[in-house]
Design a protein around this motif. Sequence first.
Motif, mmCIF file in Angstrom:
data_model
loop_
_atom_site.group_PDB
_atom_site.id
_atom_site.type_symbol
_atom_site.label_atom_id
_atom_site.label_comp_id
_atom_site.label_asym_id
_atom_site.label_seq_id
_atom_site.Cartn_x
_atom_site.Cartn_y
_atom_site.Cartn_z
ATOM 1 N N HIS A 192 0.865 -1.208 0.000
ATOM 2 C CA HIS A 192 0.000 0.000 0.000
ATOM 3 C C HIS A 192 0.890 1.243 0.000
ATOM 4 O O HIS A 192 0.636 2.213 -0.712
ATOM 5 C CB HIS A 192 -0.884 0.070 1.268
ATOM 6 N N HIS A 193 1.904 1.155 0.835
ATOM 7 C CA HIS A 193 2.825 2.276 0.997
ATOM 8 C C HIS A 193 3.569 2.581 -0.310
ATOM 9 O O HIS A 193 3.681 3.738 -0.722
ATOM 10 C CB HIS A 193 3.796 1.927 2.135
ATOM 11 N N ALA A 194 4.035 1.529 -0.996
ATOM 12 C CA ALA A 194 4.746 1.732 -2.264
ATOM 13 C C ALA A 194 3.821 2.388 -3.284
ATOM 14 O O ALA A 194 4.216 3.314 -4.009
ATOM 15 C CB ALA A 194 5.280 0.397 -2.787
ATOM 16 N N ALA A 196 1.215 4.261 -2.584
ATOM 17 C CA ALA A 196 1.001 5.650 -2.144
ATOM 18 C C ALA A 196 2.139 6.538 -2.659
ATOM 19 O O ALA A 196 1.895 7.657 -3.139
ATOM 20 C CB ALA A 196 0.925 5.716 -0.618
ATOM 21 N N HIS A 197 3.361 6.052 -2.583
ATOM 22 C CA HIS A 197 4.496 6.831 -3.095
ATOM 23 C C HIS A 197 4.354 7.096 -4.594
ATOM 24 O O HIS A 197 4.641 8.201 -5.058
ATOM 25 C CB HIS A 197 5.810 6.090 -2.833
ATOM 26 N N CYS A 198 3.930 6.070 -5.342
ATOM 27 C CA CYS A 198 3.786 6.243 -6.799
ATOM 28 C C CYS A 198 2.749 7.325 -7.106
ATOM 29 O O CYS A 198 2.962 8.179 -7.974
ATOM 30 C CB CYS A 198 3.337 4.938 -7.452
ATOM 31 N N THR A 228 1.308 4.795 11.595
ATOM 32 C CA THR A 228 1.388 6.259 11.533
ATOM 33 C C THR A 228 1.929 6.710 10.171
ATOM 34 O O THR A 228 1.559 7.763 9.677
ATOM 35 C CB THR A 228 2.263 6.843 12.661
ATOM 36 N N HIS A 229 2.784 5.896 9.567
ATOM 37 C CA HIS A 229 3.375 6.323 8.293
ATOM 38 C C HIS A 229 2.357 6.257 7.156
ATOM 39 O O HIS A 229 2.313 7.159 6.315
ATOM 40 C CB HIS A 229 4.609 5.488 7.971
ATOM 41 N N ASN A 230 1.551 5.206 7.110
ATOM 42 C CA ASN A 230 0.551 5.161 6.034
ATOM 43 C C ASN A 230 -0.518 6.243 6.221
ATOM 44 O O ASN A 230 -0.976 6.841 5.243
ATOM 45 C CB ASN A 230 -0.067 3.757 5.929
ATOM 46 N N TRP A 231 -0.881 6.535 7.461
ATOM 47 C CA TRP A 231 -1.815 7.655 7.683
ATOM 48 C C TRP A 231 -1.146 8.982 7.337
ATOM 49 O O TRP A 231 -1.793 9.916 6.844
ATOM 50 C CB TRP A 231 -2.331 7.668 9.129
ATOM 51 N N TRP A 232 0.149 9.088 7.593
ATOM 52 C CA TRP A 232 0.900 10.287 7.187
ATOM 53 C C TRP A 232 0.796 10.477 5.676
ATOM 54 O O TRP A 232 0.567 11.578 5.183
ATOM 55 C CB TRP A 232 2.375 10.130 7.621
ATOM 56 N N HIS A 233 0.959 9.366 4.930
ATOM 57 C CA HIS A 233 0.843 9.470 3.468
ATOM 58 C C HIS A 233 -0.540 9.969 3.060
ATOM 59 O O HIS A 233 -0.666 10.789 2.155
ATOM 60 C CB HIS A 233 1.127 8.113 2.808
ATOM 61 N N LEU A 234 -1.563 9.480 3.738
ATOM 62 C CA LEU A 234 -2.910 9.938 3.415
ATOM 63 C C LEU A 234 -3.042 11.440 3.724
ATOM 64 O O LEU A 234 -3.627 12.207 2.948
ATOM 65 C CB LEU A 234 -3.939 9.113 4.210
ATOM 66 N N GLY A 383 16.159 8.409 4.020
ATOM 67 C CA GLY A 383 14.737 8.697 3.867
ATOM 68 C C GLY A 383 14.293 8.472 2.431
ATOM 69 O O GLY A 383 15.091 8.155 1.560
ATOM 70 N N SER A 384 12.983 8.648 2.220
ATOM 71 C CA SER A 384 12.441 8.474 0.867
ATOM 72 C C SER A 384 12.382 9.819 0.155
ATOM 73 O O SER A 384 12.562 10.870 0.773
ATOM 74 C CB SER A 384 11.027 7.897 0.962
ATOM 75 N N ILE A 385 12.103 9.764 -1.135
ATOM 76 C CA ILE A 385 11.970 11.001 -1.915
ATOM 77 C C ILE A 385 10.872 11.876 -1.289
ATOM 78 O O ILE A 385 11.064 13.082 -1.078
ATOM 79 C CB ILE A 385 11.619 10.679 -3.389
HETATM 80 FE FE FE2 Z 1 6.724 6.549 2.779
#
Ligand code: FE2
Length: 458
Positions: A192-194, A196-198, A228-234, A383-385
Amino acid sequence: MRDGQGLEVANADANAIEALDFLREEWLVFGKHLDRFVTAADTEEKCALLPVMAANLVLSMNSAEGRALGQRHLARAMTMTRSIGPREQAWIDATQAWVDGDSDRTLALHEKMVAQWPRDLLAGKLGQLHAFNMGDAEALLRIGEHLSAANPENHYAWGMHAFGLEECNRLDEAEAHARKAIGMQRRDPWAHHALAHCLEARGRLTEGVSFLESVSDTWEDCNSFMYTHNWWHLALFLIDLDRTDEALALFDGRVWGVAKEFSEDQINAISLLARLELHGVDVGARWSEVSPYLEQRLHDHFVPFLDLHYLYALARAGKQSAVTEMLASLEDRAERAKPFEREAWADCAVPAAHGLAAHARGDYAEAARLLGQAMPHLQPIGGSIAQRALFGAIHLDALIRSGWNDAAVKILQADERERPAVPFTKRALADLYRKLGRAEQAMTADYQAAQLARRYAP
Ligand SMILES: [Fe+2]
């Protein structure tokens, strides 16, 4: 004996195999019961792989306490090295390198492990973590390629490959791999996270919100980092959609407060508060709620990317003496940097930290100058982009506020090309075009911003 991946495990009985299989699944699904494995490792007396893996688990917390615990687990593993195999030895060597703070050697050893035992999914998971902490997107991808080639039946392998592709900006392939993983197993929060990044990288905002909302029920059993990270992405998608009230509510309800003492939770919280402020939101006393958990981190220096977050939060909370102490400590860390670390610590972290402190106190010209110096060296800080983009956003804000309009326009135009559907970018461009006397371009940007706002209106 062999584990569920068919890998030989030295000196293992059925309980040890069960613990290792549990760990692999629980780690890859980012479950919240990893402590059960540590308990099993604590009572294990023969199978070295258990305490070695426990060491890796606690080291991944990025804390002084985790480092001390990791040393203890590793020391126990060293007492069980009779008749171990080459894979156990490789894990011990890589873990020792991590304890020693030798990050390039740690990553190199993991890459070797993954090449030799590509069925060892945790060797890949940890290898990707080390690559991530060094901003080494190519290594992230190489590891992912090995994993999916050797484990085509395993959705986690496709999710890990997807994230490597995304960080190398191969977004179409990354999206296809992430969707393949999710098609195989809906409950794969890393896939899901990957994805979300795309979607984030292309500014596919409404799609990002609806996709993440549609799978968010599966995060309830996740550990605090993944939750917390996936909610952060949202929340990032919501901010770009100008739905900042909802993003702030996610901060209060999902992102901050799960495990306040954990580094990753803190990073997600800090990054979200900063982004909300950059979009004009009054975050009230929230910096002061986060900062007490950071005051013991002034001399951490596990990953420069983490340090920069802590420092900015302390500065926004007005903790001046902590900021001064941390800046001095960072300079000291940069002076001790090994050659391969110099770009991250000396060329990026030190000027960026001073620039962030300047931004936090409202000295925007100084912030723009120092962050501008750091920006070309951003990738190796880790970290990520999407996560590193925070520093670009603060730099841009400093440029705009200190009147470096031409430089700001160039950055915003590049943003607009990559993510053409973000109203904030259009509005910022319109303002700058007006300041620069480019009335026609300003009108066009205003018109596009209004159209986007209409499109996104509930
Ligand atoms: Fe991320």
